[in-house]
Design a protein around this motif. Structure first.
Motif, mmCIF file in Angstrom:
data_model
loop_
_atom_site.group_PDB
_atom_site.id
_atom_site.type_symbol
_atom_site.label_atom_id
_atom_site.label_comp_id
_atom_site.label_asym_id
_atom_site.label_seq_id
_atom_site.Cartn_x
_atom_site.Cartn_y
_atom_site.Cartn_z
ATOM 1 N N GLY A 1 0.833 -1.190 0.000
ATOM 2 C CA GLY A 1 0.000 0.000 0.000
ATOM 3 C C GLY A 1 0.873 1.248 0.000
ATOM 4 N N LYS A 2 0.311 2.363 -0.412
ATOM 5 C CA LYS A 2 1.061 3.626 -0.464
ATOM 6 C C LYS A 2 1.199 4.266 0.911
ATOM 7 C CE LYS A 2 -0.258 4.615 -5.195
ATOM 8 N NZ LYS A 2 -0.949 5.513 -6.102
ATOM 9 N N THR A 3 0.272 3.957 1.818
ATOM 10 C CA THR A 3 0.278 4.582 3.135
ATOM 11 C C THR A 3 1.420 4.041 3.987
ATOM 12 O OG1 THR A 3 -2.119 4.857 3.051
ATOM 13 C CG2 THR A 3 -1.093 4.990 5.219
ATOM 14 N N VAL A 4 2.084 4.953 4.686
ATOM 15 C CA VAL A 4 3.107 4.587 5.661
ATOM 16 C C VAL A 4 2.452 4.693 7.032
ATOM 17 C CG1 VAL A 4 5.317 5.235 6.685
ATOM 18 C CG2 VAL A 4 5.004 5.335 4.193
ATOM 19 N N TYR A 5 2.503 3.603 7.795
ATOM 20 C CA TYR A 5 1.857 3.537 9.107
ATOM 21 C C TYR A 5 2.883 3.664 10.219
ATOM 22 C CZ TYR A 5 -2.215 1.894 6.578
ATOM 23 O OH TYR A 5 -3.268 1.803 5.704
ATOM 24 N N PRO A 6 2.604 4.477 11.244
ATOM 25 C CA PRO A 6 3.511 4.557 12.393
ATOM 26 C C PRO A 6 3.289 3.359 13.325
ATOM 27 C CG PRO A 6 1.652 6.043 12.716
ATOM 28 C CD PRO A 6 1.488 5.424 11.341
ATOM 29 N N THR A 7 4.377 2.825 13.850
ATOM 30 C CA THR A 7 4.294 1.702 14.786
ATOM 31 C C THR A 7 5.120 2.013 16.031
ATOM 32 O OG1 THR A 7 6.210 0.537 13.917
ATOM 33 C CG2 THR A 7 4.091 0.058 12.868
#
Length: 154
Positions: A136-142
């Protein structure tokens, strides 16, 4: 289903990662109960809260190991956060995870998750999205990884 509708519905469906159980609007399939049942981590509540709940009970790390739980922070797209169970570490930037409800109403196994953080500390990731056969294009914070043993017991 039209791709436009999938894009519009995705943020709402991913919000169903609360640990509350069968009372959510999306039914019983949620990421937190799934991760609890398929890992050695016994925490409850919204997925994002697992990181803070783990303090003192489980070790937390910035490098993945098989059996760890990757904890996504709460964000606009993931109001309750998200949790995934690490099944395999491919290299220092790629793991395969099992998780529920990333694809709405589904359990996804061996889904690639890629670390895109500048310091290679897994604080920012991209997740494989099967409907388009790509990340996916979205970068998710973890937050990082909860390990299935107590602090200092590695």
């Amino acid at each position: 289903m039209n791709g436009r509708y999938i894009c519009l519905a995705l943020p709402l469906l991913l919000a169903a990662c609360a640990g509350g159980g069968h009372g959510s609007w999306h039914g019983a399939l949620q990421c937190a109960p799934y991760a609890r049942e398929h890992s050695a981590i016994n925490l409850r509540g919204d997925a994002a809260s697992w990181w803070w709940q783990a303090q003192g009970q489980y070790a937390r790390a910035s490098n993945p190991k098989a059996g760890d739980v990757l904890v996504f922070r709460s964000s606009h797209r993931l109001p309750s956060g998200h949790v995934s169970v690490v099944r395999e570490v491919r290299n220092n930037r790629l793991v395969l995870v099992d998780h529920a409800n990333w694809e709405p109403g589904e359990v996804t196994r061996h889904a690639p998750v890629q670390d895109v953080s500048p310091r290679n500390d897994w604080t920012r990731v991209r997740v494989w999205w099967s409907p388009v056969h790509a990340f996916g294009k979205t970068v998710y914070p973890t937050y990082g990884f909860i390990e299935p043993y107590g602090p200092g017991n590695s």
